[in-house]
Enzyme design. Structure first.
Site, short mmCIF file in Angstrom:
data_model
loop_
_atom_site.label_atom_id
_atom_site.label_comp_id
_atom_site.label_asym_id
_atom_site.label_seq_id
_atom_site.Cartn_x
_atom_site.Cartn_y
_atom_site.Cartn_z
N LYS A 1 37.05 -38.12 5.46
CA LYS A 1 37.54 -38.58 6.76
C LYS A 1 38.49 -37.57 7.38
O LYS A 1 38.43 -37.28 8.58
CB LYS A 1 38.21 -39.95 6.62
CG LYS A 1 38.97 -40.45 7.82
CD LYS A 1 38.08 -40.70 9.04
CE LYS A 1 38.88 -40.78 10.32
NZ LYS A 1 39.18 -42.07 10.81
N LYS B 1 48.48 -38.23 13.35
CA LYS B 1 48.65 -38.57 11.92
C LYS B 1 47.59 -37.86 11.08
O LYS B 1 47.90 -37.28 10.03
CB LYS B 1 48.51 -40.09 11.76
CG LYS B 1 48.44 -40.56 10.31
CD LYS B 1 47.86 -41.97 10.18
CE LYS B 1 46.44 -42.03 10.65
NZ LYS B 1 45.72 -43.27 10.37
N THR C 1 42.66 -44.96 7.66
CA THR C 1 42.72 -43.53 7.36
C THR C 1 44.10 -43.20 6.80
O THR C 1 45.10 -43.31 7.51
CB THR C 1 42.45 -42.69 8.62
OG1 THR C 1 41.16 -43.03 9.10
CG2 THR C 1 42.49 -41.20 8.30
P1 NA7 Z 1 45.83 -50.06 15.73
O1 NA7 Z 1 45.07 -50.61 16.89
O2 NA7 Z 1 47.07 -49.28 15.97
O3 NA7 Z 1 46.14 -51.32 14.75
C1 NA7 Z 1 46.94 -51.13 13.64
C2 NA7 Z 1 46.85 -52.32 12.70
O4 NA7 Z 1 47.70 -52.07 11.56
C3 NA7 Z 1 47.35 -53.64 13.33
O5 NA7 Z 1 46.61 -54.71 12.77
C4 NA7 Z 1 48.81 -53.67 12.82
O6 NA7 Z 1 49.37 -54.93 12.79
C5 NA7 Z 1 48.63 -53.14 11.42
N1 NA7 Z 1 49.89 -52.66 10.83
C6 NA7 Z 1 50.61 -51.59 11.21
N2 NA7 Z 1 51.70 -51.46 10.42
C7 NA7 Z 1 51.66 -52.48 9.53
C8 NA7 Z 1 52.49 -52.88 8.48
N3 NA7 Z 1 53.60 -52.19 8.15
N4 NA7 Z 1 52.15 -53.97 7.77
C9 NA7 Z 1 51.03 -54.67 8.09
N5 NA7 Z 1 50.19 -54.34 9.08
C10 NA7 Z 1 50.50 -53.25 9.80
O7 NA7 Z 1 44.91 -49.12 14.82
P2 NA7 Z 1 43.31 -48.98 14.85
O8 NA7 Z 1 42.72 -50.32 14.61
O9 NA7 Z 1 42.89 -48.17 16.02
O10 NA7 Z 1 43.10 -48.03 13.56
C11 NA7 Z 1 43.13 -48.54 12.25
C12 NA7 Z 1 42.86 -47.39 11.30
O11 NA7 Z 1 41.56 -46.78 11.56
C13 NA7 Z 1 43.84 -46.25 11.38
O12 NA7 Z 1 44.13 -45.78 10.08
C14 NA7 Z 1 43.14 -45.20 12.23
O13 NA7 Z 1 43.59 -43.89 11.96
C15 NA7 Z 1 41.69 -45.41 11.90
P3 NA7 Z 1 50.07 -55.54 14.14
O14 NA7 Z 1 48.93 -56.09 14.95
O15 NA7 Z 1 50.78 -54.40 14.81
O16 NA7 Z 1 51.00 -56.58 13.62
#
Ligand code: NA7
Length: 282
Positions: A170, A238, A95
């Site tokens: 969304k 957010k 999102t």
């Molecule tokens: P989570 O459980 O907070 O997971 C966030 C994911 O995003 C996780 O895989 C993180 O990797 C990844 N992440 C966060 N920042 C980065 C950056 N800078 N680079 C690469 N990857 C990143 O979120 P949800 O699964 O609950 O939600 C996902 C989306 O769906 C979100 O937009 C919600 O609003 C709806 P990590 O494991 O921390 O290394």
């Protein structure tokens, strides 16, 4: 068809797992590599790097936190724009703001890469069950190509228009979600102040015209005062912030947005959005 999946958070893991369960071969990558363990146990391959996965995939899903995370994946030096082959279909299910979706779509199109914004409504439960509601923006032909996979993730996958239409829808549905959860919390606290206990009030809400699966689904958590994240409060903060940036008058959402923001500042961001109740309890 080689399928790549990036982002293994609360949502990404069950979603990728459903593609594996449906018999699709999947390669995955996550910034924190250890989180891939449950998927490799289920048969997924892990890519050595984001660049490798982007290069090898015909269709590439991203499901990460927010605008900054998605932009980092696409625009980083070893990111998707630099590494994916021409014609790759990318599907961003995170999102983010509609502006970010349109911006990334245009960067992708310049590089000969295809792009769909395809965020979801539904939290961890529907993600596990494969009953998400998926809202898609982008070329119709690209949507149709992705649809067999989207159908394994959701009960409905709707094509709503050009890039940005998915993320716009969304933000709209989560505007209602944010207001509703804030409203439930206020209602319970109002009732409690007037001597009606929370158990009774939840029962009344459930039996009334405003009773919904959402509220019934939060009841156990509310009664136990335990809020593991089905949908993290930080993400609701957010989404309402992004909605407010659209410049449309939404007085209730603006008020709810301030409430979630304060709850986030008070350290409740990793809990479920229903923890707004804890915040309002003070
Ligand atoms: P989570 O459980 O907070 O997971 C966030 C994911 O995003 C996780 O895989 C993180 O990797 C990844 N992440 C966060 N920042 C980065 C950056 N800078 N680079 C690469 N990857 C990143 O979120 P949800 O699964 O609950 O939600 C996902 C989306 O769906 C979100 O937009 C919600 O609003 C709806 P990590 O494991 O921390 O290394």
């Amino acid at each position: 068809m080689k399928i790549g999946w990036i982002g293994l958070g609360n949502m990404g893991i069950p979603m990728a797992s459903n593609l594996l369960a449906a018999g699709y071969a999947l390669s995955v990558w996550n910034r924190t590599a250890e989180k891939a363990a449950p998927l490799t146990a289920q048969g997924a391959k892990t890519a050595n790097s984001l660049a490798q996965l982007a290069k090898e995939s015909d269709i590439l899903f991203t499901m990460v936190s927010d605008d900054e995370a998605v932009k980092a994946l696409y625009e980083g030096p070893d990111g998707i724009l630099a590494s994916a082959g021409k014609g790759t279909l990318t599907v961003d299910m995170s999102t983010v703001s509609p502006d970010t979706s349109r911006y990334l779509a245009s960067r992708c199109h310049e590089a000969g890469i295809r792009f769909l914004d395809a965020p979801v409504s539904g939290s961890v439960g529907p993600a596990k069950e494969g009953t998400l509601v998926i809202m898609v923006g982008g070329e119709k032909a690209d949507y149709e190509e992705a649809k067999p996979l989207l159908d394994k993730l959701g009960k409905v996958a709707l094509h709503l228009g050009p890039n940005g239409a998915g993320t716009s829808a969304k933000l709209a549905i989560n505007l209602l979600l944010g207001i509703t959860v804030q409203g439930v919390a206020e209602t319970l606290l109002f009732a409690r102040s007037l001597g009606i206990n929370t158990d009774q009030m939840l029962n009344i809400i459930s039996e009334s015209a405003v009773g919904t699966p959402l509220i019934r689904g939060k009841a156990a958590s509310i009664l136990a005062d335990d809020f593991p994240a089905a949908f993290a409060l930080k993400h609701m903060a957010k989404d309402l912030r992004l909605a407010s940036e659209a410049g449309v008058s939404t007085p209730l959402a603006e008020s709810a947005s301030a409430s979630y923001r304060h709850a986030l500042e008070n350290g409740l961001g990793e809990l479920d959005l229903m923890a707004i109740l804890k915040h309002l309890e003070g």
